[in-house]
Design an enzyme around this catalytic site. Structure first.
Site, PDB file in Angstrom:
ATOM      1  N   GLY A 121       0.838  -1.184   0.000  1.00 19.33           N
ATOM      2  CA  GLY A 121       0.000   0.000   0.000  1.00 19.33           C
ATOM      3  C   GLY A 121       0.874   1.235   0.000  1.00 19.33           C
ATOM      4  CE1 TYR A 122       3.282   3.053  -4.129  1.00 19.15           C
ATOM      5  CE2 TYR A 122       1.404   1.576  -4.226  1.00 19.15           C
ATOM      6  CZ  TYR A 122       2.665   1.934  -4.646  1.00 19.15           C
ATOM      7  OH  TYR A 122       3.320   1.169  -5.570  1.00 19.15           O
ATOM      8  CG  LEU A 123       2.642   4.604   4.345  1.00 15.77           C
ATOM      9  CD1 LEU A 123       3.969   4.429   5.071  1.00 15.77           C
ATOM     10  CD2 LEU A 123       1.473   4.516   5.304  1.00 15.77           C
TER      11      LEU A 123
END
Length: 162
Positions: free
Chosen positions: A29-31
């Site tokens: 996932g992407y922060l």
């Protein structure tokens, strides 16, 4: 400084499957998906995890910094990611050509999407000869970036291989 030199292609057929040497299950996932940089957290086979920062620039090369982190920390960070989590099977291929060749086989909302990635550490091989099962070059097509797949609505045309 770390860097990534990568090209991406859609696939034609299943002939690439005969070249698979191992498969890794990835959840990521992407922060941050800031236009200038991405910050990604990834868990591989539930046994190792990484935090990666990629500085964006046009073309197939960009700065990349990747650090191992504890798997429990990664799981916690995944809960704080923007958009949807990406799950895929990464198939490592034996190919008699320079670079690391992998096929990402996406699951979930992107099931059916198969993307060949070729990554070099020093410089892209100028004599790159693609096999017949490599389809359209989608290196610069944002629809096929993992950050876009995680944060933008699913595009039915981006879910199909050539």
């Amino acid at each position: 400084m770390g860097r990534e030199i990568e090209r991406k292609f859609l696939l034609r057929g299943d002939d690439w499957r005969a070249r698979v040497t191992r498969t890794t299950l990835l959840r990521q996932g992407y922060l941050s998906t800031d236009p200038r940089r991405e910050v990604r957290v990834r868990v591989a086979d539930e046994t190792e995890a990484f935090l990666t920062v990629k500085a964006k620039r046009p073309g197939p090369e960009r700065a990349e910094f990747e650090y191992p982190i504890p798997v429990p920390d990664a799981r916690e960070l995944l809960a704080h990611c923007t958009g949807r989590l990406i799950e895929k099977r990464r198939h490592h291929l034996a190919v008699s050509a320079p670079g690391e060749w992998v096929v990402d086989e996406y699951t979930g909302v992107h099931t059916g999407l198969l993307v060949l990635e070729i990554e070099w550490t020093d410089a892209e091989d100028p004599s790159l000869a693609l096999p017949p099962w490599a389809g359209d070059d989608v290196t610069g097509d944002r629809r096929y970036s993992n950050a876009a797949l995680a944060t933008e609505p699913a595009d039915e045309s981006a879910g199909q291989s050539a």
